[in-house]
Design a protein around this motif. Structure first.
Motif, PDB file in Angstrom:
ATOM      1  N   GLY A 135       0.808  -1.215   0.000  1.00  0.00           N
ATOM      2  CA  GLY A 135       0.000   0.000   0.000  1.00  0.00           C
ATOM      3  C   GLY A 135       0.839   1.261   0.000  1.00  0.00           C
ATOM      4  O   GLY A 135       0.355   2.339  -0.363  1.00  0.00           O
ATOM      5  N   ILE A 136       2.119   1.140   0.375  1.00  0.00           N
ATOM      6  CA  ILE A 136       2.996   2.308   0.388  1.00  0.00           C
ATOM      7  C   ILE A 136       3.200   2.858  -1.020  1.00  0.00           C
ATOM      8  O   ILE A 136       3.527   4.036  -1.197  1.00  0.00           O
ATOM      9  N   VAL A 137       2.980   2.020  -2.042  1.00  0.00           N
ATOM     10  CA  VAL A 137       3.133   2.476  -3.430  1.00  0.00           C
ATOM     11  C   VAL A 137       2.143   3.594  -3.737  1.00  0.00           C
ATOM     12  O   VAL A 137       2.447   4.522  -4.498  1.00  0.00           O
ATOM     13  N   THR A 138       0.956   3.534  -3.150  1.00  0.00           N
ATOM     14  CA  THR A 138      -0.058   4.572  -3.358  1.00  0.00           C
ATOM     15  C   THR A 138      -0.024   5.624  -2.249  1.00  0.00           C
ATOM     16  O   THR A 138      -0.931   6.446  -2.145  1.00  0.00           O
ATOM     17  N   GLY A 139       1.013   5.578  -1.413  1.00  0.00           N
ATOM     18  CA  GLY A 139       1.148   6.559  -0.344  1.00  0.00           C
ATOM     19  C   GLY A 139       0.371   6.235   0.910  1.00  0.00           C
ATOM     20  O   GLY A 139       0.249   7.083   1.799  1.00  0.00           O
ATOM     21  N   ASN A 140      -0.151   5.021   1.018  1.00  0.00           N
ATOM     22  CA  ASN A 140      -0.944   4.638   2.187  1.00  0.00           C
ATOM     23  C   ASN A 140      -0.008   4.168   3.301  1.00  0.00           C
ATOM     24  O   ASN A 140       0.395   3.005   3.357  1.00  0.00           O
ATOM     25  N   LEU A 141       0.334   5.092   4.190  1.00  0.00           N
ATOM     26  CA  LEU A 141       1.245   4.775   5.284  1.00  0.00           C
ATOM     27  C   LEU A 141       0.625   3.797   6.276  1.00  0.00           C
ATOM     28  O   LEU A 141       1.330   2.998   6.901  1.00  0.00           O
ATOM     29  N   PHE A 142      -0.692   3.851   6.405  1.00  0.00           N
ATOM     30  CA  PHE A 142      -1.360   3.096   7.465  1.00  0.00           C
ATOM     31  C   PHE A 142      -1.385   1.597   7.164  1.00  0.00           C
ATOM     32  O   PHE A 142      -1.191   0.775   8.066  1.00  0.00           O
ATOM     33  N   TYR A 156       9.797   1.334  16.045  1.00  0.00           N
ATOM     34  CA  TYR A 156      10.422   2.597  15.639  1.00  0.00           C
ATOM     35  C   TYR A 156      11.070   2.473  14.259  1.00  0.00           C
ATOM     36  O   TYR A 156      11.136   3.452  13.506  1.00  0.00           O
ATOM     37  N   SER A 157      11.556   1.276  13.910  1.00  0.00           N
ATOM     38  CA  SER A 157      12.173   1.074  12.594  1.00  0.00           C
ATOM     39  C   SER A 157      11.170   1.282  11.470  1.00  0.00           C
ATOM     40  O   SER A 157      11.515   1.801  10.400  1.00  0.00           O
ATOM     41  N   ILE A 158       9.925   0.868  11.688  1.00  0.00           N
ATOM     42  CA  ILE A 158       8.885   1.055  10.668  1.00  0.00           C
ATOM     43  C   ILE A 158       8.723   2.535  10.352  1.00  0.00           C
ATOM     44  O   ILE A 158       8.712   2.954   9.181  1.00  0.00           O
ATOM     45  N   TYR A 159       8.623   3.346  11.391  1.00  0.00           N
ATOM     46  CA  TYR A 159       8.435   4.786  11.187  1.00  0.00           C
ATOM     47  C   TYR A 159       9.711   5.434  10.648  1.00  0.00           C
ATOM     48  O   TYR A 159       9.639   6.408   9.883  1.00  0.00           O
ATOM     49  N   MET A 160      10.869   4.907  11.028  1.00  0.00           N
ATOM     50  CA  MET A 160      12.136   5.422  10.503  1.00  0.00           C
ATOM     51  C   MET A 160      12.211   5.241   8.988  1.00  0.00           C
ATOM     52  O   MET A 160      12.588   6.167   8.252  1.00  0.00           O
ATOM     53  N   VAL A 161      11.837   4.063   8.508  1.00  0.00           N
ATOM     54  CA  VAL A 161      11.853   3.791   7.071  1.00  0.00           C
ATOM     55  C   VAL A 161      10.808   4.646   6.351  1.00  0.00           C
ATOM     56  O   VAL A 161      11.044   5.129   5.235  1.00  0.00           O
ATOM     57  N   LEU A 162       9.663   4.856   6.984  1.00  0.00           N
ATOM     58  CA  LEU A 162       8.632   5.702   6.376  1.00  0.00           C
ATOM     59  C   LEU A 162       9.134   7.125   6.161  1.00  0.00           C
ATOM     60  O   LEU A 162       8.852   7.745   5.131  1.00  0.00           O
ATOM     61  N   VAL A 163       9.873   7.655   7.131  1.00  0.00           N
ATOM     62  CA  VAL A 163      10.437   9.003   6.976  1.00  0.00           C
ATOM     63  C   VAL A 163      11.354   9.049   5.760  1.00  0.00           C
ATOM     64  O   VAL A 163      11.290   9.985   4.948  1.00  0.00           O
ATOM     65  N   ASP A 164      12.205   8.031   5.604  1.00  0.00           N
ATOM     66  CA  ASP A 164      13.111   7.986   4.445  1.00  0.00           C
ATOM     67  C   ASP A 164      12.330   7.962   3.138  1.00  0.00           C
ATOM     68  O   ASP A 164      12.675   8.665   2.176  1.00  0.00           O
ATOM     69  N   MET A 165      11.288   7.142   3.076  1.00  0.00           N
ATOM     70  CA  MET A 165      10.487   7.044   1.850  1.00  0.00           C
ATOM     71  C   MET A 165       9.816   8.375   1.519  1.00  0.00           C
ATOM     72  O   MET A 165       9.794   8.805   0.357  1.00  0.00           O
TER      73      MET A 165
END
Length: 487
Positions: free
Chosen positions: A88-95, A114-123
């Motif tokens: 879902g991250i391909v369409t920008g769906n972080l949730f 915390y790693s999940i949110y860390m990677v989200l910040v990078d993306m």
């Protein structure tokens, strides 16, 4: 009875379920074009795909709510649904991305969350930075900066995938891995330091079976606070990296050939009445909003905290002198005091920080004084005196450290207030200089075109709202984590 990790997954899915449906509906609404009535096919397609991910999310939530579900023994169907949601991250769906990884992993830890949110910040940073490829030109350091961000994302993704096995690695490899992880935090991603601290703590011999008692560990239970921390880390990283990846000329130089352009791939937020790129101006505006907000909070935290500690510890005449002087300052409304100082000394970032800081000092001093009065009546203060420690040692070693928790909570909430005050003064023309790309200045220009070009005011307004909400969510999370009544 369900295990702690099972409850963690269920609570995360419940929290994200409504958000992913709202995100899907938002794309469908954005796809509607009123004049003439039609649908934007790309936006409609994104909305339809997100609806599919929302259905998958709803189905997985239904399955994990069943009494037979266990976090450590997921079925093949549940793991397949979780794996699908990650895309879902391909369409920008972080949730769906967050829910998918948490449901896919066999075990959860503080470092993993915390790693999940860390990677989200990078993306998110790479996605925003990549939009500069559609500009007429980029900065000289753009390719280098983008390459560093991509390498950082790859390394953080490896940490997300294999970080939980760090305890089985060679000690030398562990130190190198954590050292590189800390080095990547120079980009501004605050979550890097929380990940490193979590994996380091989990690798200690005493950590096995230990209850989660630290603020860092308790904060993972507050999903709204984590989202706030995600957005704050994103803005901080964007503010630091934009110096190398964004061209400042698009934010300040007039381009009369592109005045009041509608949002497009080249100008994501359109252009203003001078042809300046609103998107780039908002990006550079984050530097000012964050710096003013943090400094206007740090200065009264230090000065007000010191005055409050001295006043509360020594009491009597010292207390009366300090508090009566601060009462005089407290009697003046903070915003009025800031307007007076800026009007007298001129509009500049330095004057704005000083003006806002002075207004916050009395409230910080009162908060610290109340905390110190409570702490000084405890037994360990008497024990420190009995051991021969002087007043300076008692204040620095025992009083201030044990009175700081409410001050930290207050400071996170004050940053949001300072951001609003900064934007308000700039909107009135009393903040930073008029040509500086600051959110209040951008909003002031956009307010002149609300009927014809409303996006000029909507985007900076949303940036202010999201940043203030993020600090409020984080402040509430820290307050709950430090409240003994909730623990």
């Amino acid at each position: 009875m369900r295990s702690y990790q099972t409850n963690q997954i269920i609570e995360q899915l419940k929290f994200n379920n409504g958000l992913t449906w709202a995100y899907s509906i938002l794309w469908l609404i954005l796809s509607i074009e009123l004049q003439p009535f039609s649908f934007s096919l790309p936006l409609l397609l994104i909305g339809a795909v997100n609806l599919g991910f929302s259905f998958i999310h709803q189905l997985l939530l239904y399955r994990v709510r069943q009494s037979a579900f266990r976090a450590d023994r997921k079925t093949a169907v549940e793991r397949s649904l979780a794996a699908l949601m990650i895309f879902g991250i391909v369409t920008g769906n972080l949730f769906t991305f967050i829910s998918g990884i948490m449901a896919f992993k066999k075990s959860l830890s503080t470092g993993l969350i915390y790693s999940i949110y860390m990677v989200l910040v990078d993306m998110m940073i790479i996605a925003v930075t990549s939009l500069n490829l559609f500009k007429p030109f980029v900065t000289n350091y753009y390719l280098v900066g983008l390459s560093v961000l991509i390498i950082t994302l790859v390394y953080h993704s490896l940490i997300l995938a294999f970080g939980q096995k760090i305890y089985s690695w060679n000690p030398g490899v562990q130190r190198i891995a954590l050292g590189l992880l800390l080095l990547s935090g120079l980009t501004g991603n605050l979550l890097v330091f929380l990940v490193a601290a979590s994996f380091y703590a989990d690798n200690q011999p005493y950590s096995k079976g230990k209850r989660q008692t630290s603020i860092r560990e308790k904060l993972t239970r507050n999903h709204a606070a984590l989202l706030g921390l995600l957005f704050i880390s994103f803005l901080l990283t964007l503010a630091l990296t934009s110096t190398f990846t964004f061209s400042y000329s698009f934010a300040v130089q007039n381009d009369y050939a592109n005045i009041l352009q509608n949002p497009s791939i080249q100008y994501p937020f359109g252009t203003d009445n001078f042809g300046r790129d609103v998107f780039t101006r908002i990006v550079y505006g984050s530097q000012i909003s964050l710096s003013v907000g943090v400094l206007a909070t740090a200065i009264p935290l230090l000065i007000g905290g010191a005055l409050g500690a001295i006043s509360g510890f020594y009491g009597r005449q010292t207390d009366n002198i300090i508090m009566r002087l601060l009462d005089i300052l407290y009697a003046i409304p903070g915003l009025l005091l800031a307007i007076t100082i800026v009007a007298a000394f001129g509009a500049s970032t330095t004057n704005l920080i000083i003006a806002l800081s002075l207004g916050y000092i009395p409230s910080y001093a009162r908060t610290m004084r109340a905390n110190v009065l409570q702490v000084t009546n405890l037994e360990y203060i008497d024990a420190a005196r009995a051991l021969g420690q002087n007043n300076k040692q008692i204040i620095l070693k025992h009083v201030i450290p044990n009175a700081m928790a409410p001050m930290i909570v207050r400071s996170t909430l004050t940053i949001g207030t300072a951001v609003i005050a900064t934007s308000s003064l700039s909107y009135l023309g009393l903040g930073v200089e008029a040509h500086v790309p600051e959110w209040g200045n951008i909003l002031r220009i956009g307010s002149q075109y609300l009927e014809t070009y409303p996006y000029l005011a909507i985007y900076p307004g949303l940036a202010i709202i999201l940043l203030v909400l993020s600090f409020n969510f984080l402040g509430d999370g820290i307050r709950d984590a430090t409240d003994p009544r909730l623990n």
